[in-house]
Motif scaffolding. Structure first.
Motif, PDB file in Angstrom:
ATOM      1  N   ILE A  11     -14.374   7.963  19.087  1.00  0.00           N
ATOM      2  CA  ILE A  11     -14.118   6.284  20.015  1.00  0.00           C
ATOM      3  C   ILE A  11     -13.235   5.979  20.092  1.00  0.00           C
ATOM      4  O   ILE A  11     -12.784   5.264  20.861  1.00  0.00           O
ATOM      5  N   ILE A  12     -12.841   5.317  18.609  1.00  0.00           N
ATOM      6  CA  ILE A  12     -11.771   4.301  18.501  1.00  0.00           C
ATOM      7  C   ILE A  12     -10.494   4.442  19.400  1.00  0.00           C
ATOM      8  O   ILE A  12      -9.758   4.354  20.100  1.00  0.00           O
ATOM      9  N   ALA A  46      -7.027  -6.425  21.594  1.00  0.00           N
ATOM     10  CA  ALA A  46      -8.001  -5.443  21.976  1.00  0.00           C
ATOM     11  C   ALA A  46      -7.466  -4.304  20.896  1.00  0.00           C
ATOM     12  O   ALA A  46      -8.424  -3.657  19.644  1.00  0.00           O
ATOM     13  N   ILE A  47      -6.171  -3.417  20.963  1.00  0.00           N
ATOM     14  CA  ILE A  47      -5.979  -3.016  20.628  1.00  0.00           C
ATOM     15  C   ILE A  47      -5.488  -3.331  19.007  1.00  0.00           C
ATOM     16  O   ILE A  47      -5.619  -2.483  17.350  1.00  0.00           O
ATOM     17  N   MET A  48      -4.901  -4.379  18.400  1.00  0.00           N
ATOM     18  CA  MET A  48      -4.917  -4.788  17.366  1.00  0.00           C
ATOM     19  C   MET A  48      -6.088  -4.632  16.963  1.00  0.00           C
ATOM     20  O   MET A  48      -6.763  -4.771  15.943  1.00  0.00           O
ATOM     21  N   ALA A  49      -7.556  -5.189  17.181  1.00  0.00           N
ATOM     22  CA  ALA A  49      -8.210  -5.675  16.645  1.00  0.00           C
ATOM     23  C   ALA A  49      -8.802  -3.832  16.414  1.00  0.00           C
ATOM     24  O   ALA A  49      -9.303  -3.329  15.186  1.00  0.00           O
ATOM     25  N   ILE A  53      -9.680  -1.514  12.573  1.00  0.00           N
ATOM     26  CA  ILE A  53     -11.205  -1.252  12.245  1.00  0.00           C
ATOM     27  C   ILE A  53      -9.992   0.515  11.872  1.00  0.00           C
ATOM     28  O   ILE A  53     -11.574   0.650  11.039  1.00  0.00           O
ATOM     29  N   ARG A  54      -9.579   0.964  12.479  1.00  0.00           N
ATOM     30  CA  ARG A  54      -8.889   1.899  12.530  1.00  0.00           C
ATOM     31  C   ARG A  54      -8.439   2.835  10.964  1.00  0.00           C
ATOM     32  O   ARG A  54      -8.640   3.725  10.614  1.00  0.00           O
ATOM     33  N   LEU A  59      -8.870   5.855   6.514  1.00  0.00           N
ATOM     34  CA  LEU A  59      -8.393   5.840   4.999  1.00  0.00           C
ATOM     35  C   LEU A  59      -9.649   6.336   3.610  1.00  0.00           C
ATOM     36  O   LEU A  59      -9.409   7.307   3.218  1.00  0.00           O
ATOM     37  N   LEU A  60     -10.915   5.631   4.601  1.00  0.00           N
ATOM     38  CA  LEU A  60     -11.783   6.265   3.672  1.00  0.00           C
ATOM     39  C   LEU A  60     -12.470   7.167   4.109  1.00  0.00           C
ATOM     40  O   LEU A  60     -13.678   7.979   3.376  1.00  0.00           O
TER      41      LEU A  60
END
Length: 91
Positions: A11-12, A46-49, A53-54, A59-60
């Motif tokens: 989705i991201i 929005a891309i930076m936000a 998040i991404r 990493l997780l």
């Protein structure tokens, strides 16, 4: 073996792709085209936000990401290109 990326990452990915396209289309002189300039800035934020998040999601969820058997040079090149694209998103 996992054959698919986690749904949140997919989705991201597509949201960022759409926003990058919108930012590209609305790029230009923000003073001449005020509304387009506002859209350009909003899509960039929005891309930076989504990028912020991404990264932790990426990493997780390292174990949930499918692994592909690539020749060593392709694996190194893929990782280099991936981090280069992350760098371009930051700029």
């Amino acid at each position: 073996m996992q054959t698919r990326y986690p749904t949140l990452m997919i989705i991201i990915h597509w949201l960022v792709a759409i926003l990058v396209l919108a930012a590209y289309i609305t790029g230009g002189n923000p003073i001449k085209h005020e509304f387009e300039g506002q859209i350009h800035v909003a899509t960039g934020m929005a891309i930076m936000a989504l990028f912020l998040i991404r990264l932790p999601v990426r990493l997780l969820s390292k174990k949930a990401i499918p692994e592909f058997q690539l020749p060593t040079w392709q694996a190194h090149l893929a990782k280099t290109v991936q981090w280069a694209l992350y760098g371009c998103m930051i700029l």
